[in-house]
Design a protein around this motif. Structure first.
Motif, PDB file in Angstrom:
ATOM      1  N   MET A 143     -15.652 -25.977   6.422  1.00 58.34           N
ATOM      2  CA  MET A 143     -14.753 -25.172   7.270  1.00 58.34           C
ATOM      3  C   MET A 143     -14.756 -26.085   8.927  1.00 58.34           C
ATOM      4  SD  MET A 143     -15.209 -21.215   7.020  1.00 58.34           S
ATOM      5  CE  MET A 143     -13.761 -20.546   6.717  1.00 58.34           C
ATOM      6  N   ASN A 144     -13.600 -26.144   9.408  1.00 57.93           N
ATOM      7  CA  ASN A 144     -13.602 -26.693  10.630  1.00 57.93           C
ATOM      8  C   ASN A 144     -13.436 -25.635  11.959  1.00 57.93           C
ATOM      9  OD1 ASN A 144     -13.520 -29.552   9.798  1.00 57.93           O
ATOM     10  ND2 ASN A 144     -11.364 -28.726   8.890  1.00 57.93           N
ATOM     11  N   LYS A 145     -14.516 -25.896  12.753  1.00 51.35           N
ATOM     12  CA  LYS A 145     -14.504 -25.072  14.023  1.00 51.35           C
ATOM     13  C   LYS A 145     -13.705 -25.654  15.256  1.00 51.35           C
ATOM     14  CE  LYS A 145     -17.596 -22.877  17.182  1.00 51.35           C
ATOM     15  NZ  LYS A 145     -19.015 -22.447  17.633  1.00 51.35           N
ATOM     16  N   THR A 146     -12.719 -24.698  15.615  1.00 50.17           N
ATOM     17  CA  THR A 146     -11.538 -25.543  16.557  1.00 50.17           C
ATOM     18  C   THR A 146     -11.165 -24.226  17.483  1.00 50.17           C
ATOM     19  OG1 THR A 146      -9.684 -26.812  16.877  1.00 50.17           O
ATOM     20  CG2 THR A 146      -9.719 -25.233  14.985  1.00 50.17           C
ATOM     21  N   ARG A 147     -10.305 -24.801  18.458  1.00 52.91           N
ATOM     22  CA  ARG A 147      -9.710 -23.717  19.400  1.00 52.91           C
ATOM     23  C   ARG A 147      -8.250 -23.406  18.789  1.00 52.91           C
ATOM     24  NH1 ARG A 147     -12.517 -22.656  23.816  1.00 52.91           N
ATOM     25  NH2 ARG A 147     -13.807 -24.215  24.399  1.00 52.91           N
ATOM     26  N   MET A 148      -8.126 -21.937  18.896  1.00 58.95           N
ATOM     27  CA  MET A 148      -6.803 -21.619  18.550  1.00 58.95           C
ATOM     28  C   MET A 148      -6.121 -21.267  19.563  1.00 58.95           C
ATOM     29  SD  MET A 148      -5.708 -18.290  15.844  1.00 58.95           S
ATOM     30  CE  MET A 148      -6.101 -17.147  17.139  1.00 58.95           C
ATOM     31  N   ARG A 149      -4.944 -21.736  19.982  1.00 55.96           N
ATOM     32  CA  ARG A 149      -3.786 -21.451  21.296  1.00 55.96           C
ATOM     33  C   ARG A 149      -2.670 -21.039  20.650  1.00 55.96           C
ATOM     34  NH1 ARG A 149      -5.814 -26.620  21.170  1.00 55.96           N
ATOM     35  NH2 ARG A 149      -7.478 -27.329  22.534  1.00 55.96           N
ATOM     36  N   TYR A 150      -1.962 -20.409  21.709  1.00 55.90           N
ATOM     37  CA  TYR A 150      -0.609 -20.102  21.476  1.00 55.90           C
ATOM     38  C   TYR A 150       0.382 -20.868  22.276  1.00 55.90           C
ATOM     39  CZ  TYR A 150       3.257 -16.662  21.946  1.00 55.90           C
ATOM     40  OH  TYR A 150       4.484 -16.000  21.577  1.00 55.90           O
ATOM     41  N   ASP A 151       1.353 -20.975  21.541  1.00 54.45           N
ATOM     42  CA  ASP A 151       2.586 -21.777  21.965  1.00 54.45           C
ATOM     43  C   ASP A 151       3.755 -20.836  22.366  1.00 54.45           C
ATOM     44  OD1 ASP A 151       5.009 -23.020  22.328  1.00 54.45           O
ATOM     45  OD2 ASP A 151       4.251 -25.077  21.382  1.00 54.45           O
ATOM     46  N   GLN A 152       3.910 -20.391  23.727  1.00 52.39           N
ATOM     47  CA  GLN A 152       5.060 -19.386  24.055  1.00 52.39           C
ATOM     48  C   GLN A 152       6.541 -19.767  23.508  1.00 52.39           C
ATOM     49  OE1 GLN A 152       5.061 -18.285  28.045  1.00 52.39           O
ATOM     50  NE2 GLN A 152       5.584 -16.059  27.497  1.00 52.39           N
ATOM     51  N   GLY A 153       6.746 -21.240  23.782  1.00 55.20           N
ATOM     52  CA  GLY A 153       8.208 -21.677  23.253  1.00 55.20           C
ATOM     53  C   GLY A 153       8.400 -21.485  21.859  1.00 55.20           C
ATOM     54  N   ARG A 154       7.335 -21.623  21.127  1.00 57.81           N
ATOM     55  CA  ARG A 154       7.473 -21.356  19.642  1.00 57.81           C
ATOM     56  C   ARG A 154       7.342 -20.048  18.945  1.00 57.81           C
ATOM     57  NH1 ARG A 154       4.843 -26.614  17.064  1.00 57.81           N
ATOM     58  NH2 ARG A 154       3.119 -26.022  18.758  1.00 57.81           N
ATOM     59  N   ASP A 155       6.379 -19.464  19.967  1.00 58.47           N
ATOM     60  CA  ASP A 155       5.981 -17.967  19.427  1.00 58.47           C
ATOM     61  C   ASP A 155       4.931 -17.946  18.291  1.00 58.47           C
ATOM     62  OD1 ASP A 155       5.408 -15.189  19.734  1.00 58.47           O
ATOM     63  OD2 ASP A 155       7.188 -14.846  18.371  1.00 58.47           O
ATOM     64  N   GLN A 156       4.213 -18.935  18.417  1.00 51.29           N
ATOM     65  CA  GLN A 156       3.105 -19.083  17.507  1.00 51.29           C
ATOM     66  C   GLN A 156       1.861 -19.627  17.834  1.00 51.29           C
ATOM     67  OE1 GLN A 156       5.383 -21.704  14.246  1.00 51.29           O
ATOM     68  NE2 GLN A 156       4.862 -19.796  13.378  1.00 51.29           N
ATOM     69  N   TRP A 157       0.693 -19.501  16.862  1.00 51.45           N
ATOM     70  CA  TRP A 157      -0.549 -20.052  17.275  1.00 51.45           C
ATOM     71  C   TRP A 157      -0.844 -21.068  16.771  1.00 51.45           C
ATOM     72  CZ3 TRP A 157      -3.763 -17.602  20.774  1.00 51.45           C
ATOM     73  CH2 TRP A 157      -3.576 -16.600  21.195  1.00 51.45           C
ATOM     74  N   PHE A 158      -1.615 -22.125  17.134  1.00 52.53           N
ATOM     75  CA  PHE A 158      -1.652 -23.308  16.655  1.00 52.53           C
ATOM     76  C   PHE A 158      -3.191 -23.836  16.599  1.00 52.53           C
ATOM     77  CE2 PHE A 158      -0.462 -24.524  20.719  1.00 52.53           C
ATOM     78  CZ  PHE A 158      -1.033 -25.675  20.887  1.00 52.53           C
ATOM     79  N   VAL A 159      -3.559 -24.744  15.907  1.00 53.70           N
ATOM     80  CA  VAL A 159      -4.891 -25.486  15.947  1.00 53.70           C
ATOM     81  C   VAL A 159      -4.725 -27.050  16.230  1.00 53.70           C
ATOM     82  CG1 VAL A 159      -6.267 -23.610  15.335  1.00 53.70           C
ATOM     83  CG2 VAL A 159      -5.400 -25.288  13.536  1.00 53.70           C
ATOM     84  N   ASN A 160      -5.546 -27.887  16.561  1.00 53.84           N
ATOM     85  CA  ASN A 160      -5.797 -29.194  16.536  1.00 53.84           C
ATOM     86  C   ASN A 160      -6.759 -29.328  15.554  1.00 53.84           C
ATOM     87  OD1 ASN A 160      -3.474 -30.194  17.931  1.00 53.84           O
ATOM     88  ND2 ASN A 160      -4.510 -29.514  19.663  1.00 53.84           N
ATOM     89  N   LEU A 161      -6.492 -30.203  14.337  1.00 56.67           N
ATOM     90  CA  LEU A 161      -7.684 -30.913  13.518  1.00 56.67           C
ATOM     91  C   LEU A 161      -7.555 -32.299  13.247  1.00 56.67           C
ATOM     92  CD1 LEU A 161      -7.524 -27.959  11.086  1.00 56.67           C
ATOM     93  CD2 LEU A 161      -9.364 -28.404  12.879  1.00 56.67           C
ATOM     94  N   ASP A 162      -8.357 -32.818  13.949  1.00 55.35           N
ATOM     95  CA  ASP A 162      -8.308 -34.466  13.651  1.00 55.35           C
ATOM     96  C   ASP A 162      -7.142 -35.020  14.266  1.00 55.35           C
ATOM     97  OD1 ASP A 162     -10.444 -34.058  11.903  1.00 55.35           O
ATOM     98  OD2 ASP A 162      -9.446 -33.877  10.315  1.00 55.35           O
ATOM     99  N   GLY A 163      -6.721 -34.429  15.472  1.00 59.73           N
ATOM    100  CA  GLY A 163      -5.559 -35.153  16.230  1.00 59.73           C
ATOM    101  C   GLY A 163      -4.380 -34.459  15.856  1.00 59.73           C
ATOM    102  N   ARG A 164      -4.290 -33.542  14.624  1.00 65.81           N
ATOM    103  CA  ARG A 164      -3.107 -33.069  14.342  1.00 65.81           C
ATOM    104  C   ARG A 164      -2.760 -31.727  14.559  1.00 65.81           C
ATOM    105  NH1 ARG A 164      -1.302 -34.987   8.484  1.00 65.81           N
ATOM    106  NH2 ARG A 164       0.556 -34.131   9.310  1.00 65.81           N
TER     107      ARG A 164
END
Length: 72
Positions: A1-22
């Motif tokens: 598993m990969n520990k990372t931060r989950m953030r919200y993008d208001q423009g897309r109304d979606q949550w996202f994460v960054n893994l390995d620069g993607r």
């Protein structure tokens, strides 16, 4: 598993994460571990009028201006 931060993008109304620069968008029904303090709890991401997570029989609304540590 990969520990990372989950953030919200208001423009897309979606949550996202960054893994390995993607950037990866999270979708309804996806499961991951959400950190509450130092404890990682298995949860599922869902959307009604707001984004929330389900942990067992408990539901928590996600705060769009906050970031959350998760394991994917």
């Amino acid at each position: 598993m990969n520990k990372t931060r989950m953030r919200y993008d208001q423009g897309r109304d979606q949550w996202f994460v960054n893994l390995d620069g993607r950037e990866y968008v999270l979708h309804c029904g996806e499961s991951f571990e959400l950190y509450i303090g130092s404890n990682a709890l298995l949860c599922q991401l869902e959307l009604a009028s707001k984004w929330y997570v389900i942990m067992g029989n408990t539901r928590f609304d996600l705060r769009e201006h906050d970031q959350y540590m998760v394991n994917l």
